[in-house]
Scaffold this active site. Structure first.
Site, PDB file in Angstrom:
ATOM      1  N   CYS A 178      -1.171   6.540   9.243  1.00 36.35           N
ATOM      2  CA  CYS A 178      -1.922   5.307   9.023  1.00 36.35           C
ATOM      3  C   CYS A 178      -2.106   4.646  10.386  1.00 36.35           C
ATOM      4  O   CYS A 178      -1.140   4.509  11.142  1.00 36.35           O
ATOM      5  CB  CYS A 178      -1.150   4.378   8.078  1.00 36.35           C
ATOM      6  SG  CYS A 178      -1.855   2.718   7.931  1.00 36.35           S
ATOM      7  N   HIS A 190      -4.690   3.138  -0.963  1.00 40.40           N
ATOM      8  CA  HIS A 190      -4.495   2.692   0.409  1.00 40.40           C
ATOM      9  C   HIS A 190      -5.810   2.093   0.901  1.00 40.40           C
ATOM     10  O   HIS A 190      -6.878   2.592   0.569  1.00 40.40           O
ATOM     11  CB  HIS A 190      -4.090   3.880   1.300  1.00 40.40           C
ATOM     12  CG  HIS A 190      -3.706   3.473   2.669  1.00 40.40           C
ATOM     13  ND1 HIS A 190      -4.652   3.236   3.646  1.00 40.40           N
ATOM     14  CD2 HIS A 190      -2.503   3.244   3.233  1.00 40.40           C
ATOM     15  CE1 HIS A 190      -4.036   2.877   4.753  1.00 40.40           C
ATOM     16  NE2 HIS A 190      -2.728   2.878   4.526  1.00 40.40           N
ATOM     17  N   HIS A 249      -7.825  -0.586   8.965  1.00 39.37           N
ATOM     18  CA  HIS A 249      -6.627  -0.070   8.286  1.00 39.37           C
ATOM     19  C   HIS A 249      -7.025   1.123   7.422  1.00 39.37           C
ATOM     20  O   HIS A 249      -7.662   0.956   6.377  1.00 39.37           O
ATOM     21  CB  HIS A 249      -6.018  -1.185   7.428  1.00 39.37           C
ATOM     22  CG  HIS A 249      -4.708  -0.825   6.811  1.00 39.37           C
ATOM     23  ND1 HIS A 249      -4.117  -1.629   5.870  1.00 39.37           N
ATOM     24  CD2 HIS A 249      -3.872   0.235   6.975  1.00 39.37           C
ATOM     25  CE1 HIS A 249      -2.970  -1.090   5.480  1.00 39.37           C
ATOM     26  NE2 HIS A 249      -2.807   0.049   6.146  1.00 39.37           N
ATOM     27  N   HIS A 274       0.330   1.502  10.286  1.00 39.50           N
ATOM     28  CA  HIS A 274       1.739   1.589   9.897  1.00 39.50           C
ATOM     29  C   HIS A 274       2.434   2.889  10.283  1.00 39.50           C
ATOM     30  O   HIS A 274       3.557   3.140   9.855  1.00 39.50           O
ATOM     31  CB  HIS A 274       1.875   1.339   8.394  1.00 39.50           C
ATOM     32  CG  HIS A 274       1.377  -0.010   8.007  1.00 39.50           C
ATOM     33  ND1 HIS A 274       0.210  -0.182   7.293  1.00 39.50           N
ATOM     34  CD2 HIS A 274       1.857  -1.243   8.279  1.00 39.50           C
ATOM     35  CE1 HIS A 274       0.001  -1.480   7.114  1.00 39.50           C
ATOM     36  NE2 HIS A 274       0.984  -2.141   7.707  1.00 39.50           N
ATOM     37  N   GLU A 305       0.862  -1.175   0.000  1.00 36.46           N
ATOM     38  CA  GLU A 305       0.000   0.000   0.000  1.00 36.46           C
ATOM     39  C   GLU A 305       0.899   1.225   0.000  1.00 36.46           C
ATOM     40  O   GLU A 305       1.935   1.239   0.628  1.00 36.46           O
ATOM     41  CB  GLU A 305      -0.890   0.057   1.245  1.00 36.46           C
ATOM     42  CG  GLU A 305      -1.791  -1.121   1.424  1.00 36.46           C
ATOM     43  CD  GLU A 305      -1.194  -2.153   2.361  1.00 36.46           C
ATOM     44  OE1 GLU A 305      -0.197  -1.849   3.037  1.00 36.46           O
ATOM     45  OE2 GLU A 305      -1.722  -3.259   2.391  1.00 36.46           O
ATOM     46  N   LYS A 306       0.483   2.247  -0.669  1.00 32.91           N
ATOM     47  CA  LYS A 306       1.274   3.472  -0.706  1.00 32.91           C
ATOM     48  C   LYS A 306       0.837   4.371   0.448  1.00 32.91           C
ATOM     49  O   LYS A 306      -0.279   4.863   0.475  1.00 32.91           O
ATOM     50  CB  LYS A 306       1.098   4.187  -2.047  1.00 32.91           C
ATOM     51  CG  LYS A 306       1.586   3.360  -3.215  1.00 32.91           C
ATOM     52  CD  LYS A 306       3.085   3.143  -3.129  1.00 32.91           C
ATOM     53  CE  LYS A 306       3.568   2.387  -4.334  1.00 32.91           C
ATOM     54  NZ  LYS A 306       4.973   2.132  -4.315  1.00 32.91           N
ATOM     55  N   HIS A 307       1.716   4.569   1.414  1.00 30.56           N
ATOM     56  CA  HIS A 307       1.418   5.369   2.594  1.00 30.56           C
ATOM     57  C   HIS A 307       1.924   6.800   2.498  1.00 30.56           C
ATOM     58  O   HIS A 307       1.343   7.692   3.093  1.00 30.56           O
ATOM     59  CB  HIS A 307       2.056   4.730   3.842  1.00 30.56           C
ATOM     60  CG  HIS A 307       1.414   3.460   4.254  1.00 30.56           C
ATOM     61  ND1 HIS A 307       1.856   2.240   3.830  1.00 30.56           N
ATOM     62  CD2 HIS A 307       0.368   3.222   5.061  1.00 30.56           C
ATOM     63  CE1 HIS A 307       1.104   1.301   4.356  1.00 30.56           C
ATOM     64  NE2 HIS A 307       0.190   1.868   5.108  1.00 30.56           N
TER      65      HIS A 307
END
Length: 117
Positions: free
Chosen positions: A105, A46, A52, A108, A16-18
């Site tokens: 996030c 995302h 999440h 994360h 996933e692109k955070h």
């Protein structure tokens, strides 16, 4: 304690692109160049579930004249309801030499990125 260890860079990305993607855009039908758009998950969406999701995005500017860091604002997101995209209308945008964004996030942690103008 070194607080910089809290921030993750785009190089630490998972599937996933955070990391927030910062773009300078045009507001009001393309007539104003005073808009900063921040997207988390621009290339790869995302997740946006209760378990999440992106909770918030902050925007900072770095002034040209004295390198002063200015807090510009925050956008908060409700899981499953709002996508993590924020648009900020920045007054006197030309006084900034760079923008920095921080996103959080819930799984994360904190991510950062910058855009040099």
């Amino acid at each position: 304690m070194d607080f910089t260890a809290l921030f993750k860079n785009p190089e630490a990305e998972g599937k996933e692109k955070h990391a927030p993607v910062i773009e300078r855009g045009r507001g009001h039908g393309g007539t104003h160049e005073n808009v900063v758009i921040i997207t988390v998950g621009k290339e790869v969406p995302h997740p946006n579930t209760i378990e999440h999701h992106i909770v918030w995005i902050d925007l900072y500017g770095i002034k040209k004249e004295n390198d002063r860091i200015v807090y510009i604002g925050r956008a908060d997101f409700a899981a499953t309801i709002a996508e993590p995209v924020a648009t900020f209308k920045v007054i006197d945008i030309d006084q900034y030499k760079a923008f920095g964004a921080v996103s959080y996030c819930n799984l994360h942690g904190v991510w950062k990125s910058t855009l040099e103008l």
